[in-house]
Design a protein around this motif. Structure first.
Motif, PDB file in Angstrom:
ATOM      1  N   LEU A 118      -9.069  -2.111  -6.928  1.00  0.00           N
ATOM      2  CA  LEU A 118      -8.128  -1.433  -7.823  1.00  0.00           C
ATOM      3  C   LEU A 118      -7.028  -2.388  -8.259  1.00  0.00           C
ATOM      4  CD1 LEU A 118      -6.704   1.110  -9.100  1.00  0.00           C
ATOM      5  CD2 LEU A 118      -5.567   1.343  -6.900  1.00  0.00           C
ATOM      6  N   ALA A 119      -6.491  -3.168  -7.330  1.00  0.00           N
ATOM      7  CA  ALA A 119      -5.396  -4.094  -7.653  1.00  0.00           C
ATOM      8  C   ALA A 119      -5.836  -5.138  -8.673  1.00  0.00           C
ATOM      9  CB  ALA A 119      -4.885  -4.766  -6.382  1.00  0.00           C
ATOM     10  N   ILE A 120      -7.000  -5.711  -8.462  1.00  0.00           N
ATOM     11  CA  ILE A 120      -7.508  -6.728  -9.392  1.00  0.00           C
ATOM     12  C   ILE A 120      -7.709  -6.115 -10.780  1.00  0.00           C
ATOM     13  CG2 ILE A 120      -9.445  -8.270  -9.914  1.00  0.00           C
ATOM     14  CD1 ILE A 120      -9.764  -8.617  -6.845  1.00  0.00           C
ATOM     15  N   ALA A 121      -8.278  -4.916 -10.819  1.00  0.00           N
ATOM     16  CA  ALA A 121      -8.509  -4.239 -12.100  1.00  0.00           C
ATOM     17  C   ALA A 121      -7.202  -3.820 -12.751  1.00  0.00           C
ATOM     18  CB  ALA A 121      -9.405  -3.017 -11.884  1.00  0.00           C
ATOM     19  N   GLU A 122      -6.265  -3.328 -11.958  1.00  0.00           N
ATOM     20  CA  GLU A 122      -4.976  -2.893 -12.506  1.00  0.00           C
ATOM     21  C   GLU A 122      -4.221  -4.072 -13.117  1.00  0.00           C
ATOM     22  OE1 GLU A 122      -2.518   0.114 -13.677  1.00  0.00           O
ATOM     23  OE2 GLU A 122      -4.480   0.325 -12.745  1.00  0.00           O
ATOM     24  N   ALA A 123      -4.466  -5.268 -12.589  1.00  0.00           N
ATOM     25  CA  ALA A 123      -3.849  -6.475 -13.161  1.00  0.00           C
ATOM     26  C   ALA A 123      -4.455  -6.830 -14.514  1.00  0.00           C
ATOM     27  CB  ALA A 123      -3.998  -7.651 -12.199  1.00  0.00           C
ATOM     28  N   GLY A 124      -5.646  -6.306 -14.801  1.00  0.00           N
ATOM     29  CA  GLY A 124      -6.273  -6.551 -16.097  1.00  0.00           C
ATOM     30  C   GLY A 124      -7.602  -7.281 -16.041  1.00  0.00           C
ATOM     31  N   ALA A 125      -8.021  -7.729 -14.860  1.00  0.00           N
ATOM     32  CA  ALA A 125      -9.339  -8.358 -14.748  1.00  0.00           C
ATOM     33  C   ALA A 125     -10.411  -7.276 -14.884  1.00  0.00           C
ATOM     34  CB  ALA A 125      -9.479  -9.087 -13.418  1.00  0.00           C
ATOM     35  N   PHE A 183       0.185  -2.230  -8.202  1.00  0.00           N
ATOM     36  CA  PHE A 183      -0.999  -2.843  -7.601  1.00  0.00           C
ATOM     37  C   PHE A 183      -1.414  -4.075  -8.408  1.00  0.00           C
ATOM     38  CE2 PHE A 183      -1.198   1.345  -5.693  1.00  0.00           C
ATOM     39  CZ  PHE A 183      -1.492   1.032  -4.377  1.00  0.00           C
ATOM     40  N   GLY A 184      -1.296  -3.988  -9.735  1.00  0.00           N
ATOM     41  CA  GLY A 184      -1.587  -5.141 -10.583  1.00  0.00           C
ATOM     42  C   GLY A 184      -0.588  -6.257 -10.384  1.00  0.00           C
ATOM     43  N   MET A 185       0.677  -5.900 -10.278  1.00  0.00           N
ATOM     44  CA  MET A 185       1.730  -6.905 -10.094  1.00  0.00           C
ATOM     45  C   MET A 185       1.499  -7.740  -8.832  1.00  0.00           C
ATOM     46  SD  MET A 185       5.833  -6.361  -9.595  1.00  0.00           S
ATOM     47  CE  MET A 185       6.351  -6.455 -11.310  1.00  0.00           C
ATOM     48  N   LEU A 242       0.816  -1.217   0.000  1.00  0.00           N
ATOM     49  CA  LEU A 242       0.000   0.000   0.000  1.00  0.00           C
ATOM     50  C   LEU A 242       0.852   1.271   0.000  1.00  0.00           C
ATOM     51  CD1 LEU A 242      -2.884  -1.007   2.414  1.00  0.00           C
ATOM     52  CD2 LEU A 242      -2.793  -1.160  -0.074  1.00  0.00           C
ATOM     53  N   ALA A 243       2.159   1.119   0.083  1.00  0.00           N
ATOM     54  CA  ALA A 243       3.058   2.270   0.024  1.00  0.00           C
ATOM     55  C   ALA A 243       3.085   2.877  -1.379  1.00  0.00           C
ATOM     56  CB  ALA A 243       4.463   1.874   0.453  1.00  0.00           C
ATOM     57  N   TYR A 244       2.693   2.106  -2.392  1.00  0.00           N
ATOM     58  CA  TYR A 244       2.627   2.636  -3.750  1.00  0.00           C
ATOM     59  C   TYR A 244       1.464   3.620  -3.833  1.00  0.00           C
ATOM     60  CZ  TYR A 244       5.853  -1.068  -5.035  1.00  0.00           C
ATOM     61  OH  TYR A 244       6.943  -1.890  -5.121  1.00  0.00           O
ATOM     62  N   ASN A 245       1.642   4.661  -4.635  1.00  0.00           N
ATOM     63  CA  ASN A 245       0.625   5.701  -4.776  1.00  0.00           C
ATOM     64  C   ASN A 245      -0.171   5.442  -6.056  1.00  0.00           C
ATOM     65  OD1 ASN A 245      -0.848   8.037  -5.225  1.00  0.00           O
ATOM     66  ND2 ASN A 245       0.764   9.383  -4.467  1.00  0.00           N
ATOM     67  N   PRO A 246      -1.481   5.145  -5.931  1.00  0.00           N
ATOM     68  CA  PRO A 246      -2.261   4.841  -7.131  1.00  0.00           C
ATOM     69  C   PRO A 246      -2.474   6.030  -8.066  1.00  0.00           C
ATOM     70  CG  PRO A 246      -3.664   4.847  -5.196  1.00  0.00           C
ATOM     71  CD  PRO A 246      -2.265   5.015  -4.704  1.00  0.00           C
ATOM     72  N   SER A 247      -2.202   7.249  -7.591  1.00  0.00           N
ATOM     73  CA  SER A 247      -2.372   8.409  -8.468  1.00  0.00           C
ATOM     74  C   SER A 247      -1.136   8.675  -9.335  1.00  0.00           C
ATOM     75  CB  SER A 247      -2.728   9.656  -7.650  1.00  0.00           C
ATOM     76  OG  SER A 247      -1.661  10.009  -6.803  1.00  0.00           O
ATOM     77  N   ILE A 248      -0.059   7.930  -9.113  1.00  0.00           N
ATOM     78  CA  ILE A 248       1.153   8.046  -9.925  1.00  0.00           C
ATOM     79  C   ILE A 248       1.221   6.823 -10.846  1.00  0.00           C
ATOM     80  CG2 ILE A 248       3.678   8.158  -9.883  1.00  0.00           C
ATOM     81  CD1 ILE A 248       3.437   9.383  -7.056  1.00  0.00           C
ATOM     82  N   PRO A 249       1.067   7.012 -12.162  1.00  0.00           N
ATOM     83  CA  PRO A 249       1.018   5.862 -13.086  1.00  0.00           C
ATOM     84  C   PRO A 249       2.180   4.884 -12.944  1.00  0.00           C
ATOM     85  CG  PRO A 249       0.425   7.866 -14.245  1.00  0.00           C
ATOM     86  CD  PRO A 249       0.900   8.285 -12.872  1.00  0.00           C
TER      87      PRO A 249
END
Length: 188
Positions: free
Chosen positions: A92-99, A40-42, A27-34
């Protein structure tokens, strides 16, 4: 919103919690920074214990090591999917992975609302237990308008519950987009 989503299924069991979907250490990663959001996907579903990943063998990773995207478009869950904390990062993580869609017997309500409000994932509820009907890797189609999930591998079709009152929010792409479309917020 797509009305039909076709792709490979990834099957999980019951009580998959938000800490398993995206453990706190990520969760230290910032989702607003591409450049950071992709992590989150990884790490999506990395906290699901061995033995429960991609049932029935239990050891299939959702995202291959070192990759940011999954080959699975549809996640099939059991009961109480997304339980635990109110962590918005889980859908967000599941979606960022591509699901694109999760189909579960029922959800922890906060996970369901986070899917809808953020416009991350389409949360569909099955009318029967699919984790014993569908295998990881099966090609499936979710048809929103028909209210069905078809396992193209087996040829079987299963009913889904209607989206109901959340459908316009999902179609808009999330609660803020819905509010803007309906004059509740100023346009961006």
């Amino acid at each position: 919103m797509q009305t039909q989503i076709t792709g490979k299924a990834y099957v999980l069991g019951d009580d998959i919690d938000t800490d398993q979907i995206i453990p706190a250490e990520y969760l230290a990663y910032n989702p607003s920074i591409p450049e950071e959001r992709k992590f989150f996907g990884m790490y999506a579903n990395i906290g699901v214990p061995q033995g429960q990943r991609g049932l029935p063998d239990g050891n299939t990773p959702f995202v291959e090591e070192g990759q940011f995207k999954t080959e699975y478009t549809i996640v099939i869950g059991g009961k109480n999917f997304g339980c635990g904390s109110s962590r918005e990062h889980a859908p967000l993580a599941i979606a960022e992975a591509g699901a694109q869609v999760v189909v579960a017997e029922f959800y922890a309500r906060i996970f369901f609302r986070n899917c809808v409000n953020g416009g991350y994932l389409l949360p569909c509820e099955s009318q029967q237990r699919l984790v014993e009907e569908i295998s990881t890797g099966d090609e499936c189609t979710v048809d929103i308008e028909a209210g069905t999930l078809t396992n193209n591998t087996s040829g079987k079709t299963y009913p889904l519950n209607p989206l109901g009152d959340v459908k316009p929010i999902i179609e808009a792409g999330g609660v803020f987009a819905y509010a803007r479309e309906n004059g509740m917020l100023p346009s961006a």
